[in-house]
Write an enzyme that holds these catalytic residues in place. Structure first.
Site, mmCIF file in Angstrom:
data_model
loop_
_atom_site.group_PDB
_atom_site.id
_atom_site.type_symbol
_atom_site.label_atom_id
_atom_site.label_comp_id
_atom_site.label_asym_id
_atom_site.label_seq_id
_atom_site.Cartn_x
_atom_site.Cartn_y
_atom_site.Cartn_z
ATOM 1 N N GLN A 272 -13.783 -34.969 -16.357
ATOM 2 C CA GLN A 272 -13.571 -34.470 -14.982
ATOM 3 C C GLN A 272 -14.972 -34.468 -14.209
ATOM 4 O OE1 GLN A 272 -10.504 -33.770 -13.767
ATOM 5 N NE2 GLN A 272 -11.475 -33.775 -11.827
ATOM 6 N N HIS A 275 -15.916 -37.378 -11.774
ATOM 7 C CA HIS A 275 -15.125 -37.767 -10.559
ATOM 8 C C HIS A 275 -16.111 -37.805 -9.452
ATOM 9 C CE1 HIS A 275 -11.214 -38.919 -11.482
ATOM 10 N NE2 HIS A 275 -11.024 -38.106 -12.092
ATOM 11 N N GLU A 341 -6.977 -26.695 -11.421
ATOM 12 C CA GLU A 341 -6.273 -27.983 -11.404
ATOM 13 C C GLU A 341 -5.683 -28.603 -12.377
ATOM 14 O OE1 GLU A 341 -8.272 -31.251 -9.797
ATOM 15 O OE2 GLU A 341 -6.619 -32.504 -9.158
ATOM 16 N N HIS A 342 -6.535 -28.492 -13.411
ATOM 17 C CA HIS A 342 -6.290 -29.089 -14.908
ATOM 18 C C HIS A 342 -6.619 -28.028 -15.947
ATOM 19 C CE1 HIS A 342 -7.512 -32.632 -12.712
ATOM 20 N NE2 HIS A 342 -6.379 -33.077 -13.426
ATOM 21 N N ASP A 375 -4.094 -38.090 -16.321
ATOM 22 C CA ASP A 375 -4.404 -38.751 -15.242
ATOM 23 C C ASP A 375 -3.907 -40.247 -14.988
ATOM 24 O OD1 ASP A 375 -6.139 -36.871 -14.455
ATOM 25 O OD2 ASP A 375 -8.179 -37.775 -15.229
ATOM 26 N N HIS A 434 27.788 -14.144 18.634
ATOM 27 C CA HIS A 434 27.870 -14.410 17.160
ATOM 28 C C HIS A 434 28.772 -13.710 16.413
ATOM 29 C CE1 HIS A 434 23.589 -15.471 17.638
ATOM 30 N NE2 HIS A 434 23.635 -15.884 16.303
#
Ligand code: HSO
Ligand code: ZN
Length: 448
Positions: A272, A275, A341-342, A375, A434
């Protein structure tokens, strides 16, 4: 990028038992982003220009930002020429395997049959789904080519039955596009590939240009400019376009206990960390002694220095942290607060702990499940909520490409059964038309 004094690539360490909650949360803060206002100031004129001047503006930004000055058309349309997707057989095989797994997992998310419930005798409520007709899929450029992102967006769009798939990705300086992306575009039946990135690509898909098709929804990760542009166009009611979710830099949180293999733990943190310099990796160490912590630190340093992207790793590790805790419960509490996120669980009986996961984009269970399988190839989606948005958003899934439409169907008896409630509430709201829409029918039934 920052370096520790001795040049070692190492994460700062804190102990949750000895710091205050405020200090803990401070250590877990995501690297701060540029202010949204500053970014909006940059992207708004670009969006306006593309909206007004179409292809001409789009091309000029691609010439300027991508240096692709030889490019004369901002779009390539299907069928894509085979010479644009020449790949070695191993790559084709890898894409094909991943494609099939992603397809299987997302096809399984289809509802078997439309929902139907009789809420009262004669009152039937239903729900059915339909694909979003036209979707724009943004594939970032930058320091890595990401054909896997084309798969993660294109395959579910195809499975959902979207009619028109438009991909957008910044071209290389020679005006070309990664052949892997063209191959994926071909496989998912994309209509076109927009050779542009950034806010200009988002604007082109949101409003359409002479050669770019307007879409109904834009999905896909991107840098702060792409994210700001997506937010901007989705707020413009005249554009008629929605987006998947807000996006920030990628992140992982690993929970490891005594059972965890230090080399495995480090390898996940680093996959990770490579990235981008703004990525963040968090290790929650459950009841590890100094020797075990050092074993992980050593692995992080040694594996990192052997990586081609070591400089990026240095940057992300500089704002990453190891949190020591005493129990799995405490680890889970912190993880749920961080909403990664992960989330990787390298702990004994990892599957049993999944019950305690409240906030996370995607969970990787046990020592044989590195994040990289998700991934690329396992079948789960890698377009996930970052920056704590896992507290309220889901990752991209089949439903991201669908609308759910409800319906109701009443018999005369049904209207009699539910009518008095409707008429009474209409009376409370003083909406007489209505109330009468029910009354007129009841009277009709009674021959009045
Ligand atoms: N981990 C990234 C997805 C990715 N990894 C693409 C490799 N290629 C964000 O979830
Ligand atoms: Zn990744």
């Amino acid at each position: 990028a920052e370096k520790s004094a001795d040049g070692r690539i190492t994460m700062q360490r804190i102990n949750s038992a000895t710091v205050s909650e405020a200090e803990l949360l401070k250590a877990l803060q995501r690297p701060s982003q540029k202010s949204p206002e500053a970014i909006l100031k940059i992207v708004t004129p670009i969006i306006d220009d593309v909206r007004k001047n179409g292809d001409k503006a789009l091309l000029s930004y691609t010439h300027r930002f991508e240096k692709a000055t030889s490019l004369t058309s901002p779009v390539i349309k299907a069928p894509f020429p085979p010479e644009l997707m020449k790949l070695d057989p191993e790559t084709i095989k890898a894409i094909d395997t991943s494609y099939e797994n992603i397809k299987k997992f997302h096809a399984a998310q289809k509802e078997d049959k439309p929902l139907q419930v009789e809420t009262m005798p004669g009152v039937v409520c239903g729900r059915f789904s339909r694909p979003i007709e036209r979707v724009g899929l943004y594939i970032p450029g930058g320091t890595a080519v990401l054909p896997s992102t084309a798969l993660m967006l294109g395959v579910p769009a195809k499975v959902a039955g979207c009619k028109k798939l438009v991909l957008a990705s910044p071209p290389r300086a020679d005006g070309s596009i990664t052949p892997e992306i063209v191959y994926v575009a071909h496989k998912v039946g994309a209509e076109s590939i927009v050779l542009a990135g950034g806010a200009q690509a988002v604007a082109a898909m949101a409003y359409g240009t002479e050669s770019v098709s307007k879409v109904d929804k834009i999905l896909g990760p991107g840098n702060q400019f792409v994210t700001a542009a997506k937010m901007h166009v989705s707020n413009d009611t005249n554009a008629g376009v929605s987006i998947d979710m807000p996006a920030g830099p990628s992140e992982v949180l690993v929970i490891a206990d005594k059972d965890a293999n230090p080399a495995f733990v480090a390898s996940d943190l680093l996959s990770q960390a490579e990235h981008g310099v703004d990525s963040q990796v968090i290790l929650i160490a459950v009841d590890l002694d100094e020797q075990q912590l050092k074993a992980i630190d050593d692995e992080v340093h040694n594996q990192a220095t052997a990586l081609p992207r070591v400089d990026i790793v240095r940057g992300s590790i500089a704002h990453s942290v190891t949190v020591q805790v005493n129990t799995i419960q405490e680890a889970m509490r912190i993880s749920n607060e961080y909403a990664p996120e992960h989330l990787i669980l390298q702990i004994k009986d990892a599957a049993k702990s999944v019950d305690q996961v409240m906030n996370a984009g995607s969970v990787f269970i046990g020592e044989w499940t590195p994040e990289s399988v998700g991934d690329y190839s396992a079948g789960v989606n890698h377009s996930l909520p970052t920056y704590g948005f896992a507290k309220q958003y889901s990752g991209v899934n089949l439903a991201s490409f669908m609308k759910h439409i409800t319906c109701s169907n009443l018999t005369a008896e049904g209207l009699k059964n539910v009518g008095s409630a409707v008429m009474q509430l209409a009376k409370v709201e003083e909406l007489e038309a209505h109330r009468r829409a029910v009354e007129i029918r009841i009277k009709h039934m009674n021959g009045q």
